[in-house]
Design a protein around this motif. Sequence first.
Motif, PDB file in Angstrom:
ATOM      1  N   SER A  20       7.324   2.788  11.508  1.00 28.42           N
ATOM      2  CA  SER A  20       7.987   4.065  11.238  1.00 28.42           C
ATOM      3  C   SER A  20       7.118   5.153  10.609  1.00 28.42           C
ATOM      4  CB  SER A  20       9.215   3.817  10.355  1.00 28.42           C
ATOM      5  OG  SER A  20       9.879   5.021  10.075  1.00 28.42           O
ATOM      6  N   ALA A  21       6.468   4.851   9.488  1.00 29.95           N
ATOM      7  CA  ALA A  21       5.709   5.887   8.781  1.00 29.95           C
ATOM      8  C   ALA A  21       4.627   6.495   9.657  1.00 29.95           C
ATOM      9  CB  ALA A  21       5.092   5.305   7.505  1.00 29.95           C
ATOM     10  N   VAL A  22       3.901   5.642  10.367  1.00 31.20           N
ATOM     11  CA  VAL A  22       2.806   6.133  11.207  1.00 31.20           C
ATOM     12  C   VAL A  22       3.358   6.820  12.458  1.00 31.20           C
ATOM     13  CG1 VAL A  22       0.652   5.500  12.375  1.00 31.20           C
ATOM     14  CG2 VAL A  22       1.348   4.287  10.305  1.00 31.20           C
ATOM     15  N   ARG A  23       4.487   6.304  12.995  1.00 33.96           N
ATOM     16  CA  ARG A  23       5.122   6.956  14.150  1.00 33.96           C
ATOM     17  C   ARG A  23       5.416   8.423  13.857  1.00 33.96           C
ATOM     18  NH1 ARG A  23       8.360   2.183  15.178  1.00 33.96           N
ATOM     19  NH2 ARG A  23      10.119   2.999  13.993  1.00 33.96           N
TER      20      ARG A  23
ATOM     21  N   GLY B 203      10.519   0.224   5.049  1.00 31.72           N
ATOM     22  CA  GLY B 203      10.350   1.351   4.148  1.00 31.72           C
ATOM     23  C   GLY B 203      10.790   2.657   4.762  1.00 31.72           C
ATOM     24  N   GLY B 204      10.622   2.774   6.094  1.00 34.73           N
ATOM     25  CA  GLY B 204      10.958   4.032   6.759  1.00 34.73           C
ATOM     26  C   GLY B 204      12.138   3.951   7.690  1.00 34.73           C
TER      27      GLY B 204
ATOM     28  N   VAL C 191       0.812  -1.226   0.000  1.00 43.48           N
ATOM     29  CA  VAL C 191       0.000   0.000   0.000  1.00 43.48           C
ATOM     30  C   VAL C 191       0.842   1.273   0.000  1.00 43.48           C
ATOM     31  CG1 VAL C 191      -1.928  -1.151   1.160  1.00 43.48           C
ATOM     32  CG2 VAL C 191      -0.164  -0.012   2.533  1.00 43.48           C
ATOM     33  N   ARG C 192       2.159   1.115   0.184  1.00 49.68           N
ATOM     34  CA  ARG C 192       3.098   2.246   0.232  1.00 49.68           C
ATOM     35  C   ARG C 192       2.580   3.334   1.190  1.00 49.68           C
ATOM     36  NH1 ARG C 192       7.222   3.370  -3.484  1.00 49.68           N
ATOM     37  NH2 ARG C 192       7.087   1.169  -4.033  1.00 49.68           N
ATOM     38  N   LEU C 193       2.312   2.925   2.417  1.00 47.21           N
ATOM     39  CA  LEU C 193       1.778   3.833   3.431  1.00 47.21           C
ATOM     40  C   LEU C 193       2.714   5.006   3.694  1.00 47.21           C
ATOM     41  CD1 LEU C 193      -0.437   4.424   5.524  1.00 47.21           C
ATOM     42  CD2 LEU C 193       0.695   2.827   7.084  1.00 47.21           C
ATOM     43  N   GLY C 194       4.016   4.751   3.537  1.00 44.23           N
ATOM     44  CA  GLY C 194       4.997   5.795   3.856  1.00 44.23           C
ATOM     45  C   GLY C 194       5.258   6.801   2.759  1.00 44.23           C
TER      46      GLY C 194
END
Length: 506
Positions: A84-87, A140-141, A39-42
């Motif tokens: 990581s991305a959501v953090r 990813g992050g 989903v490439r959230l980052g």
Amino acid sequence: MKRTVLAVVDLGSNAVRLQIAQVDQRGRTSVLAEDRAAVRLGEQVFRTGRLSEAAIDRTGAALERFAKLAQRAGASAVRAVATSAVREASNRAQLIRQIRSQTGIAVEVISGAEEARLICLGVLLGEPTAARALLLDIGGGSSEIISARGEEPEEAFSLQLGSVRLTEFFVRNDPLTRKEARLLDEAIQDAVGQVDPLLVGRFKRMIGAAGTTGAVAGLARRLAGQAPVSSLPVAYTEVRSVLEHLRTSTAKQRRKLGVDEQRNDIIYAGTAILEGVMRKLRVEELVVTSRGLRDGLMADLVRRVTGAHLHQERVVIDGLRAFGRRCGYREEHAEQVTQLSLSLFDQTREMHKLGDEERALLHAAAMLHDVGSFVSYNRHHKHSYYLLYHADLPGFTDRERELIATIARYHRRSTPKDRHEEFERLTPEERIVVRRLAALLRIADGLDRGHRRHVRAVKVHQRGKRLEIDVVAEKGSELEVWSAQAKADLLEEINGGDIRFKILEG
């Protein structure tokens, strides 16, 4: 034999992953299904600080599908964690709300330290404590570099190095320019410089947790004319060769090499991280495992459901002590109150009817009940609540951390009241737990009133509705017993009878 079905979801910066497993009464698991969605959230978050609307929608759709799969499998519990991305996203609350609304799944944002613990558990589950290993998980992050003993991390470094993050910052051309490759390598070496220099040259072999490392290993074998799938290790020189090959390759050429379309644009950055870490730490070869954070998340959930070794890992206890030390707590007093609290808990099980999970909450709250003194002794019980509510405590969920904070808040002064904001937000069941555990903590804290560690042991006797507590202590411990008696009001209310203390010199 009764079997339980559980599900876990790992929301990474590049992909979200599902695992559904069946667990028997002995805690043995068998995986029923796994799924993945890139989903490439980052995307954009590492440049803008916000999750994009499109990424949130893609993630919501993927988790809606995951939730249906878990429901059809009969999962009794689903735990989802974000990394990581959501953090780092300022609008993470929007993602959490949307997923909860769409799927009913509560997403928990975990720290880098907790991420490292779960990766270790997933990759090294069941390893003997004498075993030593070096792990690398490239996300990813962020990337986690972990020096492990047994199945627990000894040292863990969460670096802001991820394949999506570095691609967004440094890659503009296809193929890369030499300048882009140089800037990317400089960023990697700068970040890896944070790792303990004592790790340099200590490990000749490194374990790579799935994802990027698996893709790079597959490319190395293809370039060498070998079968792409193998359990054989990959040498550093082969990783270096892959990096050099990718530096001049186009997206079309990478596809011909077999690079997954969903990883095509970020594979160079991921390979550069792997090569940079191996070079810096002088690691000679890489072994890839298919296991990772998702497997650790499942193992942790199984332990929570079965109660096996719950919160007793060395890394969890060390994490509590580390947080206490950062807050300048009085360690001897904390250990004394913890020992007395747990002794009282174990001897009053018939009264409070709580289990090992609640015992672990008391353990943590007792160890850290006084950390609020770091802010100010005045109202330090309330400062303790704030610090613990926002603390990074590996091994505990957000909800468990809130309960720990609330128990610690009531170790002195007022007993829990429905009008108190922090108590009011708890469920009725959680309020019962907090009241019973706070009652024991208050007495244990009173028994070390002077921080002198005079009390050697406590012996509890139930006489009808009366609870008699023999305090084995050094001579001159009247202050401690007086204080414990003064703080026994909550336990008397719960017990429905008087609490009496008697000093036994010992």
